[in-house]
Motif scaffolding. Structure first.
Motif, PDB file in Angstrom:
ATOM      1  N   ARG A 183       0.496   2.659 -12.759  1.00  0.00           N
ATOM      2  CA  ARG A 183      -0.169   1.388 -12.334  1.00  0.00           C
ATOM      3  C   ARG A 183       0.401   0.654 -11.988  1.00  0.00           C
ATOM      4  N   GLN A 184       1.045   0.455 -13.375  1.00  0.00           N
ATOM      5  CA  GLN A 184       2.334  -0.745 -13.874  1.00  0.00           C
ATOM      6  C   GLN A 184       3.681  -0.988 -13.246  1.00  0.00           C
ATOM      7  N   VAL A 217      -1.039  -8.280 -13.248  1.00  0.00           N
ATOM      8  CA  VAL A 217       0.088  -8.455 -12.814  1.00  0.00           C
ATOM      9  C   VAL A 217       1.208  -8.994 -13.459  1.00  0.00           C
ATOM     10  N   PRO A 231      -4.059   7.858  -5.617  1.00  0.00           N
ATOM     11  CA  PRO A 231      -3.876   6.086  -5.354  1.00  0.00           C
ATOM     12  C   PRO A 231      -5.584   5.371  -6.164  1.00  0.00           C
ATOM     13  N   GLU A 281       0.729  -1.014   0.110  1.00  0.00           N
ATOM     14  CA  GLU A 281      -0.103   0.122  -0.221  1.00  0.00           C
ATOM     15  C   GLU A 281       0.636   1.329  -0.069  1.00  0.00           C
ATOM     16  N   PHE A 339      -4.952  -3.340  -5.631  1.00  0.00           N
ATOM     17  CA  PHE A 339      -4.721  -2.303  -6.843  1.00  0.00           C
ATOM     18  C   PHE A 339      -6.167  -2.902  -7.223  1.00  0.00           C
ATOM     19  N   ARG A 342       2.196   1.766  -3.764  1.00  0.00           N
ATOM     20  CA  ARG A 342       1.402   1.781  -4.450  1.00  0.00           C
ATOM     21  C   ARG A 342       1.016   3.550  -4.113  1.00  0.00           C
ATOM     22  N   LEU A 386      -5.193   4.233  -9.334  1.00  0.00           N
ATOM     23  CA  LEU A 386      -4.415   3.242  -9.526  1.00  0.00           C
ATOM     24  C   LEU A 386      -5.436   1.861  -9.356  1.00  0.00           C
ATOM     25  N   MET A 387      -6.194   1.831  -8.172  1.00  0.00           N
ATOM     26  CA  MET A 387      -6.915   0.694  -7.955  1.00  0.00           C
ATOM     27  C   MET A 387      -8.212   0.591  -9.033  1.00  0.00           C
ATOM     28  N   ARG A 435      -7.358  -7.094  -8.916  1.00  0.00           N
ATOM     29  CA  ARG A 435      -6.766  -7.666 -10.606  1.00  0.00           C
ATOM     30  C   ARG A 435      -6.456  -8.939 -10.215  1.00  0.00           C
ATOM     31  N   MET A 492       2.958  -2.201  -9.204  1.00  0.00           N
ATOM     32  CA  MET A 492       3.337  -3.445  -9.505  1.00  0.00           C
ATOM     33  C   MET A 492       3.872  -3.813  -9.707  1.00  0.00           C
TER      34      MET A 492
END
Length: 460
Positions: free
Chosen positions: A399-400, A429, A383, A369, A421, A372, A386-387, A424, A403
């Motif tokens: 986002r990538q 991922v 955030p 967390e 995230f 992220r 991104l989620m 997913r 991860m």
């Protein structure tokens, strides 16, 4: 200055037991005090053992008065580390006078009359090239400082600007250069931000600024630490003098070396002209050490602290502690204290127990967390983005990135990362991690962002 240093160097070599005890005390004091206080008031002190009394030689009476505030703690440390080496544990402050004068316990403090406007701060006797652990993270800075401080160096790259986060060895390299200059009979001036400001302003107030600059310009090497702390806009007169000295020591036959936590191009506390001048020399980054180098640092520091550190313990510490030298040394002291108090050798079980709080603190700071959220802040998005389900490039790429960083730093499983995230699946991922690895090889901006974020996480 050089006579003062020669006297103390001889004192240390003639009284090995006192020096060893003092080195152990220094390790504790460095961790307990503010860095600027430790460097300015503690490192210039030199030990001398006389009839069982440990005397600390100071460069002038100002030090005597100031160090008295630390005297109780110093005495406690000497009591702890001096068993067997010092029969009568007392600490007295005596001002050094001339090279032929031997300091006596209880002697009245005297200072030699001096017409000098400015004095250099002293350098740490342990900060030499031999004591520096070199690796990929710092080899360019090490090689440049080592080569350019040689007596017959054929290179001339102009000013040296070393930058990197705190605790990575910038000051060590600059002090090592000063030691080399001193060895060859050359002179230097070493300033921290506080010392330069105070001595410059005093010279201005006393209308002795011309003499101040003349005395400094007579030296061969100028060292300026903590450049990021100077504020060229709030103290323009001091900055003007600093840049005048910088120009003088940029000439052939002279050398200036500076240190900062950021490169010259990011010194926004200076005007554009000053930034351009600071950028005109050799800019050298010192990065956080990799795993192999952290193990080497731990093993070298353990040897200096007289700790028998098994290699598996060094590897465990390197894997679980922040990668700055000061933090690693502090953890080693915890290990030594634990082993001493329990009267047992250093083992993996002892190390895990001794640094448990530091490991847990780092683990809390480096969870999925927090990584992220850091990436979101870095890219100036939320955030929640991104989620969420948005697939726009300005959101999908961060986002990538998040991860991939979580996978490398925490080693969480792909399904665990996916839950952070918005639930997913693991294939998403996996694809993200593979994509970032591919882009790091083809897109310089992605590689740069990844490296910056990694450094930020290592110092979390």
């Amino acid at each position: 200055m050089s006579l003062f240093a020669d006297e103390f160097s001889q004192s240390v070599s003639e009284h090995a037991d006192g020096s060893q005890v003092w080195q152990q005390c220094l390790a504790d004091l460095q961790m307990e005090l503010q860095e600027k206080d430790y460097r300015q008031w503690i490192t210039p002190l030199r030990p001398q053992l006389d009839d069982g009394v440990l005397i600390l030689l100071a460069p002038n009476a100002i030090f005597v008065n100031h160090v008295n505030s630390y005297l109780a703690r110093i005495k406690a440390l000497v009591t702890t580390y001096g068993q067997g080496a010092i029969s009568d544990v007392r600490v007295e402050m005596v001002v050094s006078t001339t090279p032929s004068t031997k300091a006596k316990p209880k002697a009245a403090a005297r200072t030699k009359t001096s017409t000098a406007v400015v004095e250099s701060l002293s350098i740490d006797p342990t900060f030499t090239f031999d004591g520096f652990v070199k690796g990929r993270a710092n080899q360019d800075a090490y090689n440049a400082c080592n080569e350019l401080s040689k007596k017959d160096s054929k290179y001339n790259y102009g000013p040296i600007f070393i930058y990197g986060s705190s605790g990575l060895g910038k000051t060590h390299l600059m002090h090592a250069m000063a030691h080399r200059y001193q060895k060859y009979g050359k002179s230097f001036f070493y300033f921290t931000k506080e010392h330069f400001y105070s001595t410059t302003l005093k010279a201005v107030v006393n209308d002795k600024i011309d003499k101040f600059k003349k005395e400094i310009c007579a030296a061969d090497l100028l060292i300026i630490d903590d450049m990021h702390m100077y504020d060229g806009k709030k103290a323009p007169k001091v900055t003007e003098i600093l840049m005048t000295l910088f120009e003088h020591f940029s000439q052939p036959g002279k050398q200036v070396v500076m240190a900062s936590n950021r490169p010259p191009s990011q010194m926004t506390n200076f005007d554009d002209r000053s930034i351009s001048r600071l950028s005109g020399g050799l800019s050298l980054a010192i990065l956080p050490p990799d795993m192999e180098m952290r193990v080497q640092i731990l093993e070298k520091k353990a040897s200096l602290l007289q700790i028998d550190l098994p290699r598996d313990c060094a590897i465990f510490m390197a894997q679980n502690l922040p990668p700055d030298v000061r933090g690693l040394e502090g953890a080693l002291k915890n290990v030594r204290m634990s082993a001493d108090l329990k009267g047992v050798p250093v083992t993996m079980a002892l190390v895990r127990d001794a640094i448990r709080d530091q490991v847990q603190s780092r683990a809390r700071a480096l969870n999925a967390e927090s990584i992220r959220d850091l990436v979101a802040e870095f890219y100036e998005i939320s955030p929640k983005d991104l989620m969420g389900k948005k697939r726009a490039r300005n959101i999908a790429r961060p986002r990538q990135m998040a991860m991939a960083l979580i996978r490398e730093v925490t080693r969480d499983s792909f399904p665990e990362i996916g839950q952070v995230f918005g639930g997913r699946d693991h294939t998403t991922v996996m694809h993200a991690c593979e994509k970032i690895e591919e882009l790091k090889m083809t897109d310089p901006s992605i590689e740069t962002d990844y490296h910056k974020l990694k450094m930020m996480l290592e110092y979390a």
